[in-house]
Enzyme design. Structure first.
Site, PDB file in Angstrom:
ATOM      1  N   LYS A 218     -70.356  17.300  71.008  1.00 34.79           N
ATOM      2  CA  LYS A 218     -70.484  18.609  70.381  1.00 34.79           C
ATOM      3  C   LYS A 218     -71.623  18.598  69.354  1.00 34.79           C
ATOM      4  O   LYS A 218     -71.942  17.546  68.807  1.00 34.79           O
ATOM      5  CB  LYS A 218     -69.174  18.972  69.664  1.00 34.79           C
TER       6      LYS A 218
ATOM      7  N   ARG B  80     -57.521  19.824  79.098  1.00 39.88           N
ATOM      8  CA  ARG B  80     -56.870  20.021  80.400  1.00 39.88           C
ATOM      9  C   ARG B  80     -56.584  18.697  81.080  1.00 39.88           C
ATOM     10  O   ARG B  80     -55.642  18.578  81.858  1.00 39.88           O
ATOM     11  CB  ARG B  80     -57.728  20.963  81.256  1.00 39.88           C
TER      12      ARG B  80
HETATM   13  N1  BES Z   1     -61.022  21.764  71.639  1.00 43.48           N
HETATM   14  C1  BES Z   1     -62.034  22.442  72.385  1.00 43.48           C
HETATM   15  C2  BES Z   1     -61.862  23.953  72.360  1.00 43.48           C
HETATM   16  C3  BES Z   1     -62.258  24.667  71.098  1.00 43.48           C
HETATM   17  C4  BES Z   1     -63.598  24.930  70.848  1.00 43.48           C
HETATM   18  C5  BES Z   1     -61.322  25.113  70.230  1.00 43.48           C
HETATM   19  C6  BES Z   1     -63.958  25.609  69.704  1.00 43.48           C
HETATM   20  C7  BES Z   1     -61.680  25.803  69.107  1.00 43.48           C
HETATM   21  C8  BES Z   1     -63.008  26.053  68.828  1.00 43.48           C
HETATM   22  C9  BES Z   1     -61.991  22.007  73.841  1.00 43.48           C
HETATM   23  O1  BES Z   1     -61.640  20.691  74.064  1.00 43.48           O
HETATM   24  C10 BES Z   1     -63.376  22.189  74.377  1.00 43.48           C
HETATM   25  O2  BES Z   1     -64.243  21.512  73.933  1.00 43.48           O
HETATM   26  N2  BES Z   1     -63.531  23.099  75.307  1.00 43.48           N
HETATM   27  C11 BES Z   1     -64.791  23.389  75.886  1.00 43.48           C
HETATM   28  C12 BES Z   1     -64.584  23.633  77.344  1.00 43.48           C
HETATM   29  C13 BES Z   1     -65.856  23.743  78.126  1.00 43.48           C
HETATM   30  C14 BES Z   1     -66.578  22.419  78.147  1.00 43.48           C
HETATM   31  C15 BES Z   1     -65.514  24.199  79.530  1.00 43.48           C
HETATM   32  C16 BES Z   1     -65.362  24.642  75.204  1.00 43.48           C
HETATM   33  O3  BES Z   1     -64.606  25.576  74.925  1.00 43.48           O
HETATM   34  O4  BES Z   1     -66.555  24.635  74.932  1.00 43.48           O
HETATM   35 MN    MN Z   2     -63.296  19.395  73.927  1.00 43.67          MN
END
Ligand code: BES
Ligand code: MN
Ligand code: ZN
Length: 508
Positions: free
Chosen positions: A279, A353
């Protein structure tokens, strides 16, 4: 905090502060009317001078009114009387507590709960007041070396009800509100703890403590157990972390032996850096909240146990970190889940997931009547619904409706998104049974669609709480949502069950 209900008049309360409503256009609530009469018009005199006209958000603190024994009176603007609905009531309660923050009253008599709220009964008003008042006292200061010196704290709250016949309902509502508040507090504390303290191990210890305190069974599956169960998806995430993963299982048995349990499955990523698909640095600290699904499971079960609900509940919490490492998942890796289905990990940041799918397959062994998973699953859900509503997806309309209604009653609302078959093709993979991501479109639904492939054997709903579980910005912190929704759902299942079993035992 100690709460009690009382049916009495505002001008007779010998207490630190009486809190009374004034509606727009200087319309006095019943309680304000009583104060005005006792003080021979002192209150209307003050209002006439223009200090408060009753618009929503206004407050006016008065010290001593003639012939009124209360040390203080707080008048709270509640807006138009005809428009005094749920959100306004909640705002007014919160605003009162805000105004009382800096005064030294240890006891208050709260009369807003006496006013009519559109479409809601006394029990609703009392429970909401208890929850909001408890939340207003919440501080997370366990990690400050010098906690702020606190003023004399509020200790007792008397909640006014209109009639004597409301007292019993009011008392039950206090019990529910306090159990709920305790669950919310636990979820907030766990959410606010940083990743170096709140590890998978720490969550397991918290679950064990909860089980010990309320006398129910808690077991924790370790890495070797997961290996022998074939949890290849979960283990692929934890491989990149020095913290060993845990699969925490709580079994609260308040119902009959033969009653199928309700399963709550909570995402417990104690820190999500994204893995190799790392990230951006800005706000990455907020990914300590990626275990709020797990925290809501612990909070809801705590509240259910305190309320001694006659229900069997299983909590299942897959917990891990998601970090970049030489041993971590790489984009393109293919893993085999416990269900036997293979997954191509195209983005290592879609890890929730991966740990949830194995936890959901594991949940089959409890033959649950319903399964609800709770997860901070997608940023896309934050974009779609913001901080107001959790995203709800389900393979069963009846279950979806129950959860939506529970959320409405608890004022911890969810909004349903579709899980149509047509979305599934976004998860097609050239090399495995499915990919773990599905392009930019409908991100929250694709997260749900992925999980749907692992939940065919039971009635299931998925709550995406990425937008509701915490606040960003100046008031950054965990909210404790969706504990209120979950507990309301459990309360209703328990009372439905009680009604059915009592019908069965009625002699023919
Ligand atoms: N924990 C995150 C989701 C999230 C992101 C929660 C920002 C709250 C704020 C999750 O594990 C994630 O990173 N999801 C990705 C999925 C994507 C790669 C399909 C996302 O939402 O960017
Ligand atoms: Mn994630
Ligand atoms: Zn995550």
């Amino acid at each position: 905090m100690e709460f009690s209900v009382k049916s009495g008049t505002a001008d007779k309360q010998r207490t630190g502060c009486v809190v009374a409503a004034v509606f727009e256009g200087r319309r006095l609530s019943a309680a304000a009317e009583q104060l005005d009469e006792a003080s021979q018009g002192a209150l209307t005199g003050i209002l006439r001078r223009g200090d408060l006209d009753g618009r929503a958000g206004q407050v006016l603190l008065l010290h001593t009114l003639p012939n009124v024994p209360s040390e203080r009176v707080l008048l709270v603007g509640c807006g138009k009387e005809k428009e005094f609905h749920e959100a306004r009531y909640r705002e007014a309660v919160a605003r009162s507590m805000d105004a009382l923050k800096h005064i030294g009253a240890t006891e208050i008599a709260f009369f807003l709960s006496e006013a009519e709220v559109k479409g809601r009964d006394v029990a609703w008003k009392i429970r909401q007041a208890v929850e909001i008042i408890e939340a207003s006292q919440y501080r997370f200061e366990q990690l400050k070396s010098k906690p702020k010196p606190s003023k004399r704290a509020l200790k007792r709250v008397i909640l006014a009800v209109p009639r004597r016949s409301d007292l019993a309902n009011g008392e039950q509502a206090i019990r529910e509100g306090q159990a709920l508040a305790a669950g919310v507090r636990l979820a907030r504390d766990l959410g606010n703890l940083p990743g170096n303290i709140c590890t998978p191990e720490y969550l397991a210890d918290q679950a064990r403590d909860l089980g010990k305190h309320h006398h129910f069974k808690v077991s924790v599956l370790e890495e070797p157990d997961m290996k022998s169960l074939g949890m290849g998806a979960l283990l692929s995430v934890s491989r990149g972390s020095r913290q060993p993963p845990k699969l925490i299982v709580l079994e609260y048995r308040g119902g009959a032996e033969d009653q199928a349990p309700i399963a709550l499955v909570g995402k417990g990523l104690t820190f999500d850096a994204g893995g190799i698909s790392i990230k951006p640095a800005a706000n990455m600290d907020e990914m300590k909240y990626d275990m709020c699904g797990a925290a809501s499971v612990l909070g809801a079960i705590k509240a259910a146990a305190e309320l001694k609900l006659s229900l069997n509940i299983v909590g299942v919490i897959p917990s891990s970190e998601n970090l970049p490492d030489g041993n971590a998942n790489k984009p393109g890796d293919i893993v085999t889940s416990m269900s036997g289905q293979t997954v191509e990990v195209l983005n290592t940041d879609a890890e929730g997931r991966l740990i949830l799918c194995d936890a959901l397959t594991y949940t089959e062994r409890f033959e649950p009547q319903a399964v609800v998973d709770i997860a901070t699953l997608t940023g896309a859900c934050v974009i779609a619904l913001g901080g107001q509503a959790s995203g709800l997806m389900s393979n069963n309309d009846q279950l979806a409706r129950e959860l939506l209604n529970a959320g409405k009653y608890a004022w911890d609302r969810a909004w349903q998104l579709p899980l149509w078959e047509e979305y599934q093709k976004q998860l097609d993979s050239n090399f495995a049974d499915m990919a773990n991501i599905g392009g930019r479109e409908a991100g929250a639904i694709i997260g749900g669609s992925f999980l749907a492939r692992f939940t065919k054997k039971f009635k299931w709903a998925h709550l995406d709480i990425a937008g509701t579980a915490w606040k960003t910005g100046k008031e950054k912190g965990a909210t404790g949502r969706p504990v209120p929704l979950l507990v309301q759902f459990l309360i209703e299942r328990a009372s439905k069950y009680a009604a059915e079993t009592s019908k069965e035992t009625v002699p023919a």
